[in-house]
Structure formats: C-alpha cells, structure tokens
Design a protein around this motif. Structure first.
Motif, PDB file in Angstrom:
ATOM      1  N   VAL A  60       0.647  -1.208   0.046  1.00 52.34           N
ATOM      2  CA  VAL A  60       0.034   0.115   0.007  1.00 52.34           C
ATOM      3  C   VAL A  60       0.732   1.412   0.075  1.00 52.34           C
ATOM      4  N   PHE A  61       2.063   1.132   0.822  1.00 49.02           N
ATOM      5  CA  PHE A  61       2.779   2.337   0.885  1.00 49.02           C
ATOM      6  C   PHE A  61       3.280   2.669  -0.494  1.00 49.02           C
ATOM      7  N   PHE A  62       3.941   1.673  -1.276  1.00 49.46           N
ATOM      8  CA  PHE A  62       4.359   1.610  -2.625  1.00 49.46           C
ATOM      9  C   PHE A  62       3.338   2.394  -3.467  1.00 49.46           C
ATOM     10  N   LEU A  63       2.118   1.647  -3.436  1.00 45.05           N
ATOM     11  CA  LEU A  63       1.109   2.461  -4.312  1.00 45.05           C
ATOM     12  C   LEU A  63       0.864   3.931  -3.977  1.00 45.05           C
ATOM     13  N   VAL A  64       1.022   4.319  -2.850  1.00 44.37           N
ATOM     14  CA  VAL A  64       0.805   5.799  -2.465  1.00 44.37           C
ATOM     15  C   VAL A  64       1.995   6.458  -3.051  1.00 44.37           C
ATOM     16  N   GLU A  65       2.961   5.841  -2.861  1.00 42.46           N
ATOM     17  CA  GLU A  65       4.204   6.659  -3.062  1.00 42.46           C
ATOM     18  C   GLU A  65       4.424   6.659  -4.816  1.00 42.46           C
ATOM     19  N   ILE A  66       3.884   5.914  -5.393  1.00 35.18           N
ATOM     20  CA  ILE A  66       4.239   5.885  -6.978  1.00 35.18           C
ATOM     21  C   ILE A  66       2.787   6.992  -7.475  1.00 35.18           C
ATOM     22  N   LEU A  67       1.785   6.866  -6.798  1.00 33.44           N
ATOM     23  CA  LEU A  67       0.654   7.849  -7.150  1.00 33.44           C
ATOM     24  C   LEU A  67       1.135   9.217  -6.946  1.00 33.44           C
ATOM     25  N   ILE A  68       1.970   9.442  -5.779  1.00 31.60           N
ATOM     26  CA  ILE A  68       2.467  10.984  -5.213  1.00 31.60           C
ATOM     27  C   ILE A  68       3.315  11.317  -6.668  1.00 31.60           C
ATOM     28  N   ARG A  69       4.134  10.352  -6.746  1.00 31.94           N
ATOM     29  CA  ARG A  69       5.118  10.718  -8.089  1.00 31.94           C
ATOM     30  C   ARG A  69       4.407  11.138  -9.272  1.00 31.94           C
ATOM     31  N   MET A  70       3.309  10.271  -9.768  1.00 26.68           N
ATOM     32  CA  MET A  70       2.734  10.756 -10.926  1.00 26.68           C
ATOM     33  C   MET A  70       1.866  11.908 -10.751  1.00 26.68           C
ATOM     34  N   ALA A  71       1.424  12.166  -9.503  1.00 25.22           N
ATOM     35  CA  ALA A  71       0.795  13.518  -9.227  1.00 25.22           C
ATOM     36  C   ALA A  71       1.689  14.743  -9.291  1.00 25.22           C
ATOM     37  N   ALA A  72       2.942  14.386  -9.134  1.00 22.58           N
ATOM     38  CA  ALA A  72       3.566  15.578  -9.081  1.00 22.58           C
ATOM     39  C   ALA A  72       4.261  16.146 -10.447  1.00 22.58           C
ATOM     40  N   GLU A  73       4.092  15.192 -11.588  1.00 23.77           N
ATOM     41  CA  GLU A  73       4.351  15.391 -12.665  1.00 23.77           C
ATOM     42  C   GLU A  73       3.164  16.452 -13.351  1.00 23.77           C
ATOM     43  N   ARG A  74       3.442  17.234 -14.466  1.00 23.45           N
ATOM     44  CA  ARG A  74       2.495  18.031 -14.954  1.00 23.45           C
ATOM     45  C   ARG A  74       1.648  17.162 -15.976  1.00 23.45           C
ATOM     46  N   ASN A  75       1.871  16.138 -16.354  1.00 30.41           N
ATOM     47  CA  ASN A  75       1.435  15.408 -17.172  1.00 30.41           C
ATOM     48  C   ASN A  75       1.866  13.971 -17.274  1.00 30.41           C
ATOM     49  N   LEU A  76       0.997  13.003 -17.247  1.00 24.57           N
ATOM     50  CA  LEU A  76       1.333  11.501 -17.196  1.00 24.57           C
ATOM     51  C   LEU A  76       2.535  11.351 -18.247  1.00 24.57           C
ATOM     52  N   VAL A  77       2.255  11.807 -19.566  1.00 21.77           N
ATOM     53  CA  VAL A  77       3.222  11.542 -20.326  1.00 21.77           C
ATOM     54  C   VAL A  77       4.942  11.816 -20.041  1.00 21.77           C
ATOM     55  N   SER A  78       4.852  12.763 -19.615  1.00 25.93           N
ATOM     56  CA  SER A  78       6.320  13.038 -18.751  1.00 25.93           C
ATOM     57  C   SER A  78       6.727  12.265 -17.830  1.00 25.93           C
ATOM     58  N   PHE A  79       5.834  11.683 -16.945  1.00 19.71           N
ATOM     59  CA  PHE A  79       6.178  10.674 -15.912  1.00 19.71           C
ATOM     60  C   PHE A  79       6.738   9.377 -16.793  1.00 19.71           C
ATOM     61  N   PHE A  80       5.942   8.956 -17.629  1.00 17.54           N
ATOM     62  CA  PHE A  80       6.333   7.657 -18.484  1.00 17.54           C
ATOM     63  C   PHE A  80       7.352   7.871 -19.482  1.00 17.54           C
ATOM     64  N   LYS A  81       7.964   8.856 -19.668  1.00 13.22           N
ATOM     65  CA  LYS A  81       9.055   9.233 -20.601  1.00 13.22           C
ATOM     66  C   LYS A  81      10.398   8.739 -19.780  1.00 13.22           C
ATOM     67  N   LYS A  82      10.663   8.738 -18.667  1.00 11.40           N
ATOM     68  CA  LYS A  82      11.795   8.231 -17.795  1.00 11.40           C
ATOM     69  C   LYS A  82      11.622   6.833 -17.644  1.00 11.40           C
ATOM     70  N   GLY A  83      12.748   6.012 -18.087  1.00 10.18           N
ATOM     71  CA  GLY A  83      12.740   4.602 -18.046  1.00 10.18           C
ATOM     72  C   GLY A  83      12.541   4.195 -16.459  1.00 10.18           C
ATOM     73  N   TRP A  84      13.151   4.586 -15.725  1.00 12.65           N
ATOM     74  CA  TRP A  84      13.113   4.263 -14.082  1.00 12.65           C
ATOM     75  C   TRP A  84      11.551   4.361 -13.624  1.00 12.65           C
ATOM     76  N   ASN A  85      10.918   5.442 -13.972  1.00 12.88           N
ATOM     77  CA  ASN A  85       9.696   5.551 -13.597  1.00 12.88           C
ATOM     78  C   ASN A  85       8.465   4.504 -14.198  1.00 12.88           C
ATOM     79  N   VAL A  86       8.986   4.075 -15.308  1.00 12.33           N
ATOM     80  CA  VAL A  86       8.363   2.902 -15.807  1.00 12.33           C
ATOM     81  C   VAL A  86       8.453   1.474 -15.228  1.00 12.33           C
TER      82      VAL A  86
END
Length: 290
Positions: A60-86
């Motif tokens: 659950v913590f990892f799920l919340v953490e990844i959602l926070i990191r996704m919400a910190a991006e201006r759009n989801l496309v920029s989040f998935f452009k980074k290989g480590w994020n994927v």
C-alpha cells in the motif's frame, strides 16, 4: 490549467523531492527486502500472519508513493518518458497480485523480490553504476571474443597433450574448456598442474602462460573498460546535478558561448549604425567626364 490543480501539483512535487520522504521510501524498500528474506526461514512460521500484514502495508505504501510521484508531474506523459519511472510503475503494479491464490503465490513472491531493485531508481549513484555496466557490455564483447579464441586454442592443445593423463579433465575440447575455466578462477588449479607435471615436466609453461593471459591481461582490460565508462557516467552525473569540475567546465562553456553571441549581436548592431550614419559615396568632380 486551473489554479487549484497547479497548487496541488506543486505540493506533490515538493513532497517528492523532500529528502525525508526519499529516505522513508528507501527505508521501506529495505524493510520489504527483509520481509522477503524472513519468509525463507522456517522459524518465522509462527509470525507468518504478521509478515503478511507487513507485506500488505508495504504494498500500500508503494502504491501511494507511486501515485504521489505521478501527481507531481505536470502530465502523465512526462512521467512515463523516464525509464526508471516505468520500471517502478511495473514493479508496484505487479506487487498488487494477491498471494492468496495458490497458483499465483509463486509469481507474486518472485515479483516482490524485484522490489529491492527500486533502490537503484531511488539512488542516482546506483543508476550511474548500472548504466556504466550496461554500456560496458558491448565494448567487453570484443574482449570476451578474444578470450574465447584463447580458451579454444589452449583447450585444443590441452586435449591433445593431456588426454592420456586425465580423461575426465581433458577428454575432449569442451571438457578441456571447462577445466581451463576452473584454472582461470584459481579453483584448485595447482592440483591439475601437478597431475600433468608427473608425466610432462614442462607442462607448467602451459598453465602459467594461460593464467597470465586470462587472469592478468584480459581481466585488467575488462576492468579498464568498466572504469572508463564509469568515469564518463560520473562526469555526466555531476554535469546533470551541476556539481564537480565537469559541471563547472560546462557552465564556463555556456558562459563563453553566451558572451560570444552577445559580442556578435553588438558587432552587428554597430555595423548597422555605422552604415546608417555614413553618407553615401559621391564621385569627385575630377572623375567626371567631359
């Protein structure tokens, strides 16, 4: 984009870059690794239910953490452009597989093991080491090819010369290559040498030349390749974080380039002003014709 959205996005971005939050995530990753290791001991069967609760809490913590990191991006496309994020997204998503089903429990446990690799995505220095290792592999391929040629030649010689001494170690070229690999790793290689020396006194030359080529020359060549790539990756990391001599050198180059552009603009403006203030050239009377 609405103002409330920008405010929340800025808050999530600030939380993501917070050092305490990053340290907490790293600590949870380590705890997750310890939980996985604890399940391999039979003594932990008494607290297996508590370990299951802890595993759910970590998931659950990892799920919340990844959602926070996704919400910190201006759009989801920029989040998935980074290989480590994927990579992190796939690991966290795979961790959601329930462990109650007996058919999926093995897969779920295997996927949870890979959560330890999230340490690499959280620590830039580990990313640099992994990137250097991956980039070194193509360059090491030529060294490996040369090593294979040397192994093959020595294995053929060993099979021809020492076949009668020990057929188990030198029976054919493939077995001889395995024996040479054992010698290259220094695993009781002297026993192999002494056995052949009883028949061929000069056989020590065979072993010493092989060890000199593989253990000293080729190994140092591989180390040199890895160190060279690591040095370049370290310089790139310092440049990205604006630290160290490479970053200062890059900043100096940028400043020089900016000054050069300013001088070019000043020269062009002065040339235009000079052309505008200079009267047009008139031919002298002496140059007129009758």
């Amino acid at each position: 984009m609405s103002e409330p959205f920008n405010t929340w996005q800025a808050r999530f971005e600030k939380l993501r870059s917070n050092k305490f939050f990053e340290g907490l995530v790293i600590s949870i990753i380590v705890i997750s690794a310890l939980v996985i290791g604890a399940k391999t001991y039979e003594e932990t069967s008494r607290i297996e239910q508590w370990l299951l609760y802890l595993d759910v809490a970590v998931t659950v913590f990892f799920l919340v953490e990844i959602l926070i990191r996704m919400a910190a991006e201006r759009n989801l496309v920029s989040f998935f452009k980074k290989g480590w994020n994927v990579f992190d997204f796939l690991i966290v998503t795979a961790s959601l597989i329930p462990m109650d089903d007996s058919e999926m429990v093995l897969l779920a446990r295997l996927l949870r093991i890979f959560r330890v690799l999230r340490l690499v995505s959280m620590i830039p220095e580990l990313q640099m080491l992994l990137a250097a290792l991956v980039k070194s592999i193509p360059r090491m391929g030529y060294v490996v090819l040369l090593m294979f040629i040397i192994f093959y030649i020595y294995a053929a010689l060993g099979s021809f010369l020492f076949h009668d001494v020990d057929e188990f170690l030198w029976g054919n070229i493939s077995i001889a290559m395995l024996t040479l690999f054992r010698i290259a790793t220094f695993e009781d290689w002297t026993d192999v040498m002494y056995a052949t020396q009883e028949v061929y006194v000069w056989s020590w030359i065979y072993y010493l030349t092989f060890i000199f080529l593989t253990a000293f020359i080729f190994l140092n060549m591989m180390i040199g390749i890895v160190l060279d790539v690591m040095q370049k990756e370290s310089a790139q990391l310092d440049t990205d974080h604006e630290e160290g001599d490479p970053a200062q050198l890059q900043a100096l180059r940028d400043d020089v380039h900016s000054l050069k552009m300013q001088l070019d603009r000043m020269e062009a403006a002065m040339a235009e002003r000079h052309a505008a203030t200079t009267p047009p050239h008139r031919p002298s009377d002496s140059a007129t014709t009758d």
